[in-house]
Design a protein around this motif. Structure first.
Motif, PDB file in Angstrom:
ATOM      1  N   LEU A  94       0.840  -1.205   0.000  1.00 60.86           N
ATOM      2  CA  LEU A  94       0.000   0.000   0.000  1.00 60.86           C
ATOM      3  C   LEU A  94       0.876   1.256   0.000  1.00 60.86           C
ATOM      4  CD1 LEU A  94      -2.762  -1.027   2.580  1.00 60.86           C
ATOM      5  CD2 LEU A  94      -3.076  -0.680   0.117  1.00 60.86           C
ATOM      6  N   PHE A  97       2.740   1.656  -3.279  1.00 59.50           N
ATOM      7  CA  PHE A  97       1.818   2.018  -4.366  1.00 59.50           C
ATOM      8  C   PHE A  97       1.603   3.530  -4.375  1.00 59.50           C
ATOM      9  CE2 PHE A  97      -2.629   2.325  -6.048  1.00 59.50           C
ATOM     10  CZ  PHE A  97      -2.355   1.885  -7.329  1.00 59.50           C
ATOM     11  N   ALA A  98       1.396   4.091  -3.194  1.00 55.04           N
ATOM     12  CA  ALA A  98       1.192   5.542  -3.106  1.00 55.04           C
ATOM     13  C   ALA A  98       2.475   6.297  -3.445  1.00 55.04           C
ATOM     14  CB  ALA A  98       0.709   5.919  -1.715  1.00 55.04           C
ATOM     15  N   LEU A  99       3.616   5.788  -2.963  1.00 56.02           N
ATOM     16  CA  LEU A  99       4.870   6.540  -3.123  1.00 56.02           C
ATOM     17  C   LEU A  99       5.518   6.305  -4.482  1.00 56.02           C
ATOM     18  CD1 LEU A  99       6.390   5.870   0.415  1.00 56.02           C
ATOM     19  CD2 LEU A  99       5.361   7.997  -0.388  1.00 56.02           C
ATOM     20  N   ILE A 101       4.170   4.418  -7.374  1.00 56.95           N
ATOM     21  CA  ILE A 101       3.305   4.516  -8.549  1.00 56.95           C
ATOM     22  C   ILE A 101       2.576   5.863  -8.540  1.00 56.95           C
ATOM     23  CG2 ILE A 101       1.322   3.495  -9.747  1.00 56.95           C
ATOM     24  CD1 ILE A 101       3.443   1.463  -9.808  1.00 56.95           C
ATOM     25  N   GLY A 102       1.979   6.190  -7.368  1.00 63.81           N
ATOM     26  CA  GLY A 102       1.208   7.435  -7.276  1.00 63.81           C
ATOM     27  C   GLY A 102       2.075   8.665  -7.161  1.00 63.81           C
ATOM     28  N   VAL A 104       3.015  10.461  -4.654  1.00 63.04           N
ATOM     29  CA  VAL A 104       2.354  11.516  -3.878  1.00 63.04           C
ATOM     30  C   VAL A 104       3.372  12.584  -3.510  1.00 63.04           C
ATOM     31  CG1 VAL A 104       0.593   9.993  -2.923  1.00 63.04           C
ATOM     32  CG2 VAL A 104       2.724  10.323  -1.690  1.00 63.04           C
ATOM     33  N   ARG A 177      -5.067   2.501 -17.470  1.00 64.75           N
ATOM     34  CA  ARG A 177      -5.890   3.674 -17.232  1.00 64.75           C
ATOM     35  C   ARG A 177      -6.873   3.879 -18.389  1.00 64.75           C
ATOM     36  NH1 ARG A 177      -3.394   9.479 -16.220  1.00 64.75           N
ATOM     37  NH2 ARG A 177      -1.732   8.153 -15.461  1.00 64.75           N
ATOM     38  N   ILE A 178      -6.378   3.702 -19.620  1.00 64.36           N
ATOM     39  CA  ILE A 178      -7.235   3.866 -20.793  1.00 64.36           C
ATOM     40  C   ILE A 178      -8.348   2.813 -20.791  1.00 64.36           C
ATOM     41  CG2 ILE A 178      -7.274   3.668 -23.325  1.00 64.36           C
ATOM     42  CD1 ILE A 178      -4.414   5.008 -23.169  1.00 64.36           C
ATOM     43  N   GLY A 180      -9.878   1.911 -18.359  1.00 65.15           N
ATOM     44  CA  GLY A 180     -10.851   2.251 -17.333  1.00 65.15           C
ATOM     45  C   GLY A 180     -10.602   1.597 -15.988  1.00 65.15           C
ATOM     46  N   CYS A 181      -9.351   1.283 -15.720  1.00 62.53           N
ATOM     47  CA  CYS A 181      -8.971   0.649 -14.455  1.00 62.53           C
ATOM     48  C   CYS A 181      -8.962   1.706 -13.337  1.00 62.53           C
ATOM     49  CB  CYS A 181      -7.564   0.115 -14.647  1.00 62.53           C
ATOM     50  SG  CYS A 181      -7.190  -1.375 -13.815  1.00 62.53           S
ATOM     51  N   ASN A 182      -9.606   1.441 -12.197  1.00 61.80           N
ATOM     52  CA  ASN A 182      -9.449   2.391 -11.090  1.00 61.80           C
ATOM     53  C   ASN A 182      -8.232   2.014 -10.239  1.00 61.80           C
ATOM     54  OD1 ASN A 182     -10.134   0.498  -9.105  1.00 61.80           O
ATOM     55  ND2 ASN A 182     -12.330   0.952  -9.309  1.00 61.80           N
ATOM     56  N   LYS A 183      -7.958   2.780  -9.200  1.00 63.34           N
ATOM     57  CA  LYS A 183      -6.689   2.587  -8.481  1.00 63.34           C
ATOM     58  C   LYS A 183      -6.605   1.242  -7.779  1.00 63.34           C
ATOM     59  CE  LYS A 183      -5.915   7.434  -7.543  1.00 63.34           C
ATOM     60  NZ  LYS A 183      -7.349   7.814  -7.576  1.00 63.34           N
ATOM     61  N   VAL A 184      -7.722   0.841  -7.169  1.00 62.45           N
ATOM     62  CA  VAL A 184      -7.691  -0.433  -6.464  1.00 62.45           C
ATOM     63  C   VAL A 184      -7.433  -1.564  -7.448  1.00 62.45           C
ATOM     64  CG1 VAL A 184      -9.030  -2.017  -5.033  1.00 62.45           C
ATOM     65  CG2 VAL A 184      -9.207   0.444  -4.667  1.00 62.45           C
ATOM     66  N   LEU A 186      -5.933  -1.255 -10.282  1.00 59.32           N
ATOM     67  CA  LEU A 186      -4.551  -1.087 -10.743  1.00 59.32           C
ATOM     68  C   LEU A 186      -3.588  -1.787  -9.786  1.00 59.32           C
ATOM     69  CD1 LEU A 186      -3.094   0.501 -13.028  1.00 59.32           C
ATOM     70  CD2 LEU A 186      -2.725   2.324 -11.383  1.00 59.32           C
TER      71      LEU A 186
ATOM     72  N   MET B   1     -11.743  13.190 -20.833  1.00 58.76           N
ATOM     73  CA  MET B   1     -10.520  12.380 -20.749  1.00 58.76           C
ATOM     74  C   MET B   1      -9.484  13.059 -19.864  1.00 58.76           C
ATOM     75  SD  MET B   1      -9.473   9.462 -21.851  1.00 58.76           S
ATOM     76  CE  MET B   1      -7.989   8.765 -21.181  1.00 58.76           C
ATOM     77  N   LYS B   4     -10.474  12.961 -16.275  1.00 55.50           N
ATOM     78  CA  LYS B   4     -10.353  11.635 -15.698  1.00 55.50           C
ATOM     79  C   LYS B   4      -8.898  11.317 -15.314  1.00 55.50           C
ATOM     80  CE  LYS B   4     -11.818   6.950 -16.438  1.00 55.50           C
ATOM     81  NZ  LYS B   4     -11.890   5.923 -17.452  1.00 55.50           N
ATOM     82  N   LEU B   8      -7.211  10.397 -11.655  1.00 57.06           N
ATOM     83  CA  LEU B   8      -6.503   9.146 -11.377  1.00 57.06           C
ATOM     84  C   LEU B   8      -5.128   9.403 -10.759  1.00 57.06           C
ATOM     85  CD1 LEU B   8      -7.006   6.391 -14.056  1.00 57.06           C
ATOM     86  CD2 LEU B   8      -6.580   6.085 -11.641  1.00 57.06           C
ATOM     87  N   TYR B  12      -3.850   9.248  -4.345  1.00 51.48           N
ATOM     88  CA  TYR B  12      -3.047   8.088  -3.965  1.00 51.48           C
ATOM     89  C   TYR B  12      -2.708   8.098  -2.474  1.00 51.48           C
ATOM     90  CZ  TYR B  12      -2.153   6.227  -8.651  1.00 51.48           C
ATOM     91  OH  TYR B  12      -2.284   5.664  -9.876  1.00 51.48           O
ATOM     92  N   PHE B  15      -3.916   5.500   0.047  1.00 54.75           N
ATOM     93  CA  PHE B  15      -3.237   4.213   0.202  1.00 54.75           C
ATOM     94  C   PHE B  15      -2.114   4.290   1.243  1.00 54.75           C
ATOM     95  CE2 PHE B  15      -5.261   3.997  -3.881  1.00 54.75           C
ATOM     96  CZ  PHE B  15      -5.721   2.690  -3.943  1.00 54.75           C
TER      97      PHE B  15
END
Lengths: 279, 300
Positions: A94, A97-99, A101-102, A104, A177-178, A180-184, A186, B1, B4, B8, B12, B15
């Protein structure tokens, strides 16, 4: 045969001789503990520690096994280590993922924070944790050790996984993402399956590190029925005046699970030791 | 688009919540409380009383406190300095000579054998050696007796106990630098050695100017990691000597433990733990600094 060939052969033999001598010194403690665990006390007294046992005498091992209820210790260590590995990986995943991939904001500071947490000496947490555990009714429960070590291990896991995730192929993330995948989704369907190899290295590390822990488990687990393998064996050394063969049986029982882990996880471990050190 | 994709990329931080809260509750807050306790006199039962920096002043004049750090220097020699030096020579020898002239498999068998002590929990390694060094029926004294030498009380004699602990730690520790250095050597370009040989460099010159120079990053990591480990040493001392005889093998972590749980001097224990933490944090900051500089250099 010419002279240089002879010299080369001599060098090779000398090298092997020296390396083997060192190997014997390094392995001597393992060997000596093993052979004496299978001796009768009388054999030890009359023939000394270097002779091979006359037969496979297992009373010493069985005696010690029963006396400390070793089955119970194996269960405790396994339950604690597996739970910590699973929970520690969950938390690390978790966080990373935030650090990673995301990305933040302030992630560098978070990373430094996790790395610091990883290197803090346990002595500097021991008394407050002991006090909390007592006031929350968690003192002397395996759960207390599981909670504490899941968090401690996740500090390292976060650090390692974030550096792996920051090089995660961006095209895959874009494609998901294209679609339509959401974060969870992903995290669960893309990132976790792809990083399985790293996660298995982490699992092995967390499991073994937790198995080997001593200081905090000793402080948090006071009754023998909750203690882990290293703890039970080490604490008993001080308390009972054991004879030589029972003593070596106890050491052998402490060594054996680790040798089994080493053989089981050898490849993962050698990969991990070198990866974890520099990355 | 566009909307969106923005949504996304945000959010984050959710998490991060469980992990950050857990870290706060289990590590950060206990650590801060420990620092707070270090400014109090507290027996762990009644109310703590604020005494400011008294514990730190006490530490400055406490012989046992200084003794524990002095012993820690011995432990650093045994866990960092000696294993790193032996590890360097051994890794170079196994990698260069044994793997090339005798065979790769032979080299890896030796490596695995030397690494074996590292798989043990330190507490168990302590139990094994306590058994070997037992004064009455231990193996070492038995061997000495066979060759007509004087048996000794290896862990019970204040003059030699620290050296016994050091020897055990060298045995335990050698595998770690060896494995790291052997892996590091794989990325050293063999042409460097060939070029040096053409220039007439001998083995020692190549070792110093190429081997050590090329695997500097790994040497640095090993030195720092083992330094931090040696400052944290506890289980070995607990199992082998309990800091004794007297205070001959006392180390800071064991001294802190004694004050927490045996002497009911919780405030003073917290002070020792805080001082250890400051030293370790300074080392970690150094580690992060050098590592990020290294990453910058690699990226450039």
């Amino acid at each position: 045969m010419n002279a240089s060939l002879v010299l080369e052969r001599f060098n090779k033999s000398l090298a092997l001789l020296l390396l083997t001598a060192l190997l014997i010194v390094m392995l001597f403690p393992f060997a000596i503990v093993t052979i004496n665990a299978f001796k009768t006390p009388a054999e030890y007294a009359s023939n000394g520690p270097l002779s091979l046992p006359g037969g496979l005498y297992t009373d010493g091992l069985r005696d010690f096994w029963d006396r400390v209820d070793f089955t119970n210790k194996l269960i405790n260590s396994t339950v604690i280590s597996v739970s910590v590995a699973v929970a520690g990986i969950g938390l690390s995943l978790l966080n990373a993922f935030a650090l990673g991939i995301g990305r933040v904001r302030g992630r560098v500071w978070f990373l430094i924070f996790f790395l610091m947490a990883n290197t803090l000496p346990q002595e500097a947490l021991a008394y407050p944790l002991y006090y909390f555990a007592k006031s929350l009714g968690l003192y002397n429960t395996r759960l207390s050790v599981i909670i504490v070590f899941s968090v401690i291990q996740s500090a390292f896991g976060t650090y390692l996984l974030t550096s792996v995730f920051s090089t995660f192929p961006r095209e895959i993330l874009e494609a998901a993402r294209i679609d339509g995948c959401n974060k969870v989704q992903l995290l669960l369907r893309i990132v976790t399956p792809i990083s399985r190899p790293t996660l298995s290295v982490l699992f092995v590390f967390f499991f073994i590190w937790t198995w080997n822990e001593f200081f905090l488990p000793m402080i948090l687990l006071v009754s023998t029925s909750n203690q882990t393998v290293p703890l039970a064996i080490a604490v008993l050394q001080g308390q009972h005046n054991m004879d030589a063969t029972t003593s070596s049986a106890s050491a052998l029982l402490g060594i054996l699970p680790c040798v089994v882990f080493f053989l089981l996880f050898q490849r993962t471990l050698t990969k991990g030791i070198t990866a974890g050190s520099v990355k | 688009m566009a909307v969106k994709s923005v949504s996304l990329d945000r959010g984050y931080w959710v998490f991060l919540l469980p992990g950050a809260v857990a870290l706060l509750l289990v590590i950060i807050i206990p650590f801060l409380i420990n620092v707070g306790i270090s400014f109090t006199a507290w027996n762990g039962i009644t109310e703590p009383t604020w005494i400011g920096l008294d514990n730190y002043q006490k530490a400055a004049h406490d012989k046992t406190f200084w003794m524990s750090f002095q012993n820690n220097l011995y432990i650093i020699v045994a866990m960092t300095i000696i294993p790193t030096i032996i590890g360097l020579f051994l890794a170079a020898f196994l990698y260069d000579f044994v793997a090339n002239k005798i065979g790769n498999r032979v080299a890896s068998v030796f490596r695995a054998g030397y690494y074996l002590p590292q798989i043990l929990p330190v507490a168990i390694a302590g139990v094994v050696w306590r058994w070997i060094l037992q004064p009455r029926w231990g193996v070492l004294n038995w061997l000495l007796d066979q060759v007509g030498m004087e048996p000794r009380n290896w862990l019970g004699d204040a003059d030699i106990a620290i050296y016994s602990v050091m020897g055990i730690m060298v045995w335990f520790q050698i595998g770690y630098p060896l494995v790291i250095f052997m892996a590091a050597l794989q990325r050293v370009d063999p042409e460097l050695y060939e070029a040096a040989s053409v220039d007439g460099a001998n083995w020692l010159e190549k070792f110093i100017h190429i081997t050590i120079h090329q695997i500097r990053p790994e040497i640095f990591v090993v030195v720092l990691m083992t330094l931090i480990h040696s400052l944290k040493i506890f289980a070995q001392i607990f199992v082998l000597t309990r800091g004794g005889p007297g205070r001959a093998t006392i180390v800071p972590s064991y001294f802190a433990y004694q004050n927490f749980f045996e002497k009911a001097n919780v405030g003073y224990g917290a002070t020792i733990a805080t001082i250890m933490t400051v030293i370790i944090i300074l080392l970690t900051v150094l580690f992060i600094n050098v590592q990020s500089r290294q990453e910058l250099r690699e990226a450039a």
